[in-house]
Design an enzyme around this catalytic site. Structure first.
Site, PDB file in Angstrom:
ATOM      1  N   TYR A 191      -1.713   0.367   9.065  1.00 40.43           N
ATOM      2  CA  TYR A 191      -1.905   1.897   9.667  1.00 40.43           C
ATOM      3  C   TYR A 191      -2.741   2.663   8.668  1.00 40.43           C
ATOM      4  O   TYR A 191      -2.449   2.616   7.425  1.00 40.43           O
ATOM      5  CB  TYR A 191      -0.600   2.381   9.728  1.00 40.43           C
ATOM      6  CG  TYR A 191      -0.271   3.895  10.235  1.00 40.43           C
ATOM      7  CD1 TYR A 191      -1.409   4.435  11.191  1.00 40.43           C
ATOM      8  CD2 TYR A 191       0.619   4.574   9.941  1.00 40.43           C
ATOM      9  CE1 TYR A 191      -1.373   5.681  11.395  1.00 40.43           C
ATOM     10  CE2 TYR A 191       0.929   5.912  10.314  1.00 40.43           C
ATOM     11  CZ  TYR A 191      -0.052   6.453  11.130  1.00 40.43           C
ATOM     12  OH  TYR A 191      -0.135   7.733  11.451  1.00 40.43           O
ATOM     13  N   CYS A 192      -3.721   3.249   9.102  1.00 44.78           N
ATOM     14  CA  CYS A 192      -4.753   4.295   8.425  1.00 44.78           C
ATOM     15  C   CYS A 192      -5.098   3.177   7.391  1.00 44.78           C
ATOM     16  O   CYS A 192      -6.012   2.363   7.623  1.00 44.78           O
ATOM     17  CB  CYS A 192      -3.906   5.446   8.031  1.00 44.78           C
ATOM     18  SG  CYS A 192      -4.927   6.714   7.109  1.00 44.78           S
ATOM     19  N   LEU A 193      -5.141   3.908   6.065  1.00 47.00           N
ATOM     20  CA  LEU A 193      -5.698   3.136   4.851  1.00 47.00           C
ATOM     21  C   LEU A 193      -5.299   1.736   4.776  1.00 47.00           C
ATOM     22  O   LEU A 193      -5.951   0.986   4.396  1.00 47.00           O
ATOM     23  CB  LEU A 193      -5.709   3.992   3.658  1.00 47.00           C
ATOM     24  CG  LEU A 193      -6.175   3.546   2.415  1.00 47.00           C
ATOM     25  CD1 LEU A 193      -7.830   3.291   2.674  1.00 47.00           C
ATOM     26  CD2 LEU A 193      -6.101   4.872   1.339  1.00 47.00           C
TER      27      LEU A 193
END
Length: 627
Positions: free
Chosen positions: A359-361
């Site tokens: 998720y995300c980074l």
């Protein structure tokens, strides 16, 4: 290139006139040792050079860094040179462009004339059509009172002025594109500050509430402001956050910490079904936030929902770094994070491939790890899921306004002095991307209307901020944001370049429509750089709300479409026109996709056996509690 004489590259360089000594024959007498020459007694003493001493820093670099770090604290990391350079570039070129100045003057005169005619008709009781509409997503004037006289005149005057101001920053010949974008952002911030919705005497909603309550709303607002200021100075969470305590109200899905190192913990969740799917799921969240956004309350916990669907789920819980962790690198997050977690999952569920989700980074570092594994012949992954995660940063949206060499250099100095970048310093940049939603609307509601928005679990999680280690964050900003090495084929791991196209496992990539952190068109670019089946899904909502969307609520919608490895690439806008729309949550579509990528085998739930690094500690573990 092949050398004609390979050994020549290893020979020592010779002085001019050097002749090698003849080889010593076996049994020959040793050459005579030269005699030491002793100077006569009356000879002057030899000149002995002074011992070398470290030269002082002639540039006083540490002093400069300390001063820039102090400036960064005052500006929340925004470089003053960015504003100065953009303003100077714009002013110089506008001065040298009489045609553009004339065009802006005529546009202002035309707007004034049209507004005069419109104002006369509206004052006479007519209902003229608006001269200008608010920008897409602008909700400042949605209250019906703004369409009534005389407030409608105030709103139209402001919107006309805002449009003229923003147009003035654009299309000035010779201005650098980056400076144009920065100045447009700056002008937009000024326009937001001067909005009549922010001025109590011009906002009819505030005026009406104040008259109805006799000013009690302003008293409550002042009390709210004092409470918020006190909490900020004490480092306490915002009002209402205490109702969502980690491990008591949120992050309560049962599980056990099975592995811990200096950077993260791995949580294995307790099954709720008699049998589970053979392939486990490993979730790698971003370390810019705490993991439990994916495990809030039971009714909106993605982890709990996956477990109830018969999946064995493992979660990475990152440590909240401090000054002692300043030297943690981006590759440490790959090795001590992703790879160590994958090893822990393999020990818990031996012999099975793993569905990896980032998720995300966390998705960015997971894609780096997956490409490295593909390069090195490591085939332990069954699939790869990237939730609002970028692998190309050429079009990373408005966040790029805060990421150039000037900004990164200033942040480097700030992190050099602290050892990390704090959550509050990062939050300031994110709030500036959406000031009307994240700053001014709250000022009006909490301090002028005297209302408190009820705290939610997602809001409480958002206030539970984390830090970023200095070295890692600098490497991340430079190698990925500034230089875009990953998609350009210039990102090296352990001295060797990796390529996203080496990833052959199927990919599920997800973007959100209103994402200011990872714009969906940027996330979509995984289609450009991969050589495998990619299922791209676009969901309603933003970076967080779009992800936390359980099926029970039946809110939101999504589009999804798969491009196989042998199909041609289509651009994102064409994709959006082709992908079918579905109401409800994307969770069900992802779970069906995961099931299709496994072999369908149902097995007994694996045992929970913590390794030697972790005590028998229940979820949510220790690291998530670090402030």
């Amino acid at each position: 290139m092949t050398l004609a004489n390979p050994s020549a590259s290893t020979r020592p360089r010779r002085r001019p006139g050097y002749r090698p000594a003849a080889a010593q024959a076996p049994g020959a007498p040793l050459p005579a040792v030269p005699q030491t020459v002793v100077p006569p007694p009356d000879a002057p003493p030899p000149i002995v050079p002074p011992a070398a001493t470290p030269a002082p820093d002639p540039d006083f670099h540490a002093l400069d860094r300390a001063l820039r770090a102090a400036a960064a604290r005052l500006t929340q990391g925004l470089s003053p040179s960015v504003i100065a350079e953009a303003w100077a570039d714009w002013a110089i070129h506008l001065t040298a462009s009489p045609g553009r100045r004339l065009a802006l003057s005529l546009a202002a005169a035309d707007a004034a004339g049209r507004f005069t005619v419109w104002l006369a008709e509206a004052a006479a009781g007519g209902k003229p059509a608006p001269l200008v509409e608010p920008r897409a997503g602008d909700r400042r004037f949605v209250d019906p009172v703004w369409s009534q006289w005389p407030h409608v005149a105030v709103a139209q005057a402001y919107l006309l002025g805002e449009a003229l101001l923003l147009d003035g920053a654009r299309r000035v010949p010779g201005v650098a594109r980056q400076h144009e974008n920065e100045l447009s952002f700056l002008f937009s911030q000024w326009a937001d500050v001067l909005s009549p919705t922010n001025l109590p005497w011009l906002n009819p909603v505030i005026v009406s509430r104040t008259m109805q309550e006799g000013g009690r709303n302003l008293v409550r607002g002042a009390m709210n402001w004092m409470d918020d200021a006190s909490r900020l100075m004490r480092g306490a969470p915002p009002a209402g956050a205490e109702e969502f305590q980690v491990g008591r109200d949120v992050a309560i899905t049962p599980g056990t910490v099975i592995h811990r190192n200096r950077l993260m913990e791995v949580i294995q969740y307790t099954p709720t079904t008699a049998t589970v799917r053979a392939e486990p799921i490993l979730i790698v969240p971003a370390w810019i936030m705490k993991y439990y956004i994916l495990d809030l309350r039971p009714e909106n916990s993605l982890v709990r929902w996956l477990v109830d669907q018969g999946h064995t789920v493992f979660m990475v819980s990152w440590k909240n770094p401090d000054a002692d962790d300043r030297d943690l690198s981006l590759d440490d997050y790959r090795q001590l994070g992703v790879m160590a977690a994958l090893d822990a999952v393999n020990r818990a569920v031996p012999g099975q491939k793993v569905h990896a989700c980032g998720y995300c980074l966390g998705g960015t570092i997971l894609s780096i790890a997956a490409a490295t594994m593909a390069r090195d012949g490591d085939d332990r992954l069954a699939s790869l899921t990237l939730l609002a995660a970028q692998t190309d940063f050429a079009e990373a949206g408005d966040l790029m306004l805060f990421v150039d060499e000037r900004q990164v250099s200033l942040l480097d100095d700030l992190m050099w002095s602290q050892g990390y970048l704090s959550g509050g310093q990062m939050a300031g940049a994110f709030q500036l991307l959406r000031p009307n939603d994240l700053i001014w609307s709250r000022v009006i509601r909490d301090y002028l209307l005297g209302d408190r928005e009820p705290m939610s679990d997602l809001m409480a999680w958002n206030a539970d901020s984390t830090r970023m280690p200095a070295r890692m964050h600098g490497e991340y900003l430079r190698s990925l944001f500034l230089e875009n090495r990953l998609s350009a084929g210039r990102f090296a791991v352990e001295g060797r370049v990796i390529a996203l196209r080496d990833i052959k496992v199927p990919v599920f990539a997800l973007g959100t429509v209103r994402d200011h952190v990872a714009p969906w068109r940027s996330v979509y670019k995984i289609n450009l750089f991969s050589d495998t089946d990619v299922t791209f899904t676009l969901v309603s909502g933003g970076h967080n709300v779009g992800i936390v969307n359980p099926p029970r609520g039946e809110r939101g919608s999504y589009q999804t479409l798969t491009r196989t490895a042998d199909e041609r690439y289509i651009d994102p806008d064409t994709w959006a026109g082709l992908a079918p729309h579905h109401p409800g949550s994307w969770w069900t579509a992802w779970q069906e996709w995961l099931a299709a990528k496994g072999d369908g085998t149902q097995v007994a739930p694996p045992a929970v056996v913590p390794d030697a690094t972790a005590p028998d500690l229940p979820s949510p573990g220790l690291y998530v509690h670090q402030a």
